[in-house]
Design an enzyme around this catalytic site. Structure first.
Site, PDB file in Angstrom:
ATOM      1  N   ASN A 102      21.845  22.329  64.535  1.00 62.06           N
ATOM      2  CA  ASN A 102      21.555  22.060  63.119  1.00 62.06           C
ATOM      3  C   ASN A 102      21.429  20.564  62.861  1.00 62.06           C
ATOM      4  OD1 ASN A 102      21.430  24.528  61.280  1.00 62.06           O
ATOM      5  ND2 ASN A 102      23.159  25.011  62.619  1.00 62.06           N
ATOM      6  N   MET A 128      33.746  23.231  62.473  1.00 59.05           N
ATOM      7  CA  MET A 128      34.710  24.330  62.566  1.00 59.05           C
ATOM      8  C   MET A 128      36.100  23.986  62.024  1.00 59.05           C
ATOM      9  SD  MET A 128      32.809  26.685  63.553  1.00 59.05           S
ATOM     10  CE  MET A 128      31.219  26.928  64.333  1.00 59.05           C
ATOM     11  N   HIS A 165      26.001  28.488  56.851  1.00 61.51           N
ATOM     12  CA  HIS A 165      26.755  29.617  57.414  1.00 61.51           C
ATOM     13  C   HIS A 165      25.766  30.644  57.968  1.00 61.51           C
ATOM     14  CE1 HIS A 165      30.182  32.209  58.039  1.00 61.51           C
ATOM     15  NE2 HIS A 165      29.434  33.204  57.587  1.00 61.51           N
TER      16      HIS A 165
HETATM   17  C1  GAR Z   1      25.717  27.604  63.606  1.00 62.44           C
HETATM   18  O1  GAR Z   1      25.248  28.917  63.769  1.00 62.44           O
HETATM   19  C2  GAR Z   1      26.405  27.455  62.264  1.00 62.44           C
HETATM   20  O2  GAR Z   1      25.791  28.162  61.232  1.00 62.44           O
HETATM   21  C3  GAR Z   1      27.749  28.040  62.580  1.00 62.44           C
HETATM   22  O3  GAR Z   1      28.060  27.537  63.867  1.00 62.44           O
HETATM   23  C4  GAR Z   1      26.851  27.312  64.590  1.00 62.44           C
HETATM   24  C5  GAR Z   1      26.836  25.872  65.069  1.00 62.44           C
HETATM   25  O4  GAR Z   1      25.696  25.617  65.843  1.00 62.44           O
HETATM   26  N1  GAR Z   1      28.730  27.660  61.584  1.00 62.44           N
HETATM   27  C6  GAR Z   1      29.725  28.456  61.223  1.00 62.44           C
HETATM   28  O5  GAR Z   1      29.939  29.536  61.713  1.00 62.44           O
HETATM   29  C7  GAR Z   1      30.616  27.888  60.131  1.00 62.44           C
HETATM   30  N2  GAR Z   1      31.365  28.912  59.494  1.00 62.44           N
HETATM   31  P1  GAR Z   1      25.147  24.137  66.070  1.00 62.44           P
HETATM   32  O6  GAR Z   1      26.316  23.271  66.494  1.00 62.44           O
HETATM   33  O7  GAR Z   1      24.149  24.326  67.185  1.00 62.44           O
HETATM   34  O8  GAR Z   1      24.498  23.661  64.794  1.00 62.44           O
END
Ligand code: GAR
Length: 209
Positions: free
Chosen positions: A14, A91, A110
């Protein structure tokens, strides 16, 4: 130009979507001024370094108290004159002190269609495991402003995709990231940077361009 801090904990796809949107000129009026990581091992830190963005580690367990951890972050945010924050795979639950200091200026992504599969225990791959176990036919992602709850703040954008018969948590996660998260997160940051979000109780109204 609004100064953005992106908070990360892991892979940082992201974060990469935000970096790419700024580079492509599809996200304007935003400077990615800093990346804050809750882990020293997060690959997201490498993505930040590759893009020439300063990375900072604030790891909760390296502080004696939760308050000391929060205060250290608040000092750095103020020093960098940060205007808005994106929680991009972050997190750690933000302390109310940060929520208050940056009220309606913190966006979270999310990986579900809130209010489905959110709150305690629903993060990362678990969201997709739970969605498949429940047999939903649509999956997706949600951006929302942060309040003091977990995934309870006012929703800004949502994007849905169909669940496929042969989806695994991993394939579903990958499509939700690529087709939903990486699109609506930069779009939401654009709306916030352009001051087009009006919070009305539990809802957000988007002002026309
Ligand atoms: C993503 O899918 C984000 O939406 C999720 O963790 C992943 C991180 O990926 N977030 C949550 O679950 C928060 N509650 P990334 O580090 O590749 O962006």
């Amino acid at each position: 130009m609004k100064k953005l801090a992106v908070f990360v904990s892991g892979g940082g796809t992201n974060l990469q979507a935000i970096i790419d949107a700024v580079a492509a000129g599809t996200l304007t009026n935003v400077e990615i001024a800093a990346v804050f990581s809750s882990s020293r091992k997060a690959y997201a830190l490498e993505r930040a370094a590759n893009a020439g963005i300063p990375g900072f580690c604030f790891v909760p367990k390296e502080y004696e108290t939760r308050e000391a951890f929060t205060d250290a972050m608040l000092v750095k945010l103020a020093e960098l004159q940060i205007d808005m924050i994106a929680l991009a795979g972050y997190m750690v639950v933000l302390d109310p002190k940060v929520v208050e200091a940056y009220q309606n200026r913190v966006v979270n992504i999310h990986p579900s269609l809130i209010p489905a599969f959110c709150g305690k225990g629903n993060y990362g791959i678990h969201v997709h495991e739970n969605a498949l176990a429940r047999g939903v036919k649509l999956a997706g992602a949600t951006t929302h402003l942060i309040d003091c709850g977990t995934d309870t703040g006012p929703i800004v954008m949502q994007k849905a995709i169909p669940v496929l018969d042969d989806d695994t948590p991993e394939t579903l996660q990958k499509r939700v990231m690529k087709e939903c998260e990486h699109i609506i997160l930069p779009q939401t940051l654009q709306l916030l940077a352009d001051e087009r979000l009006v919070v009305e109780g539990p809802c957000v109204r988007i002002l026309p361009e």
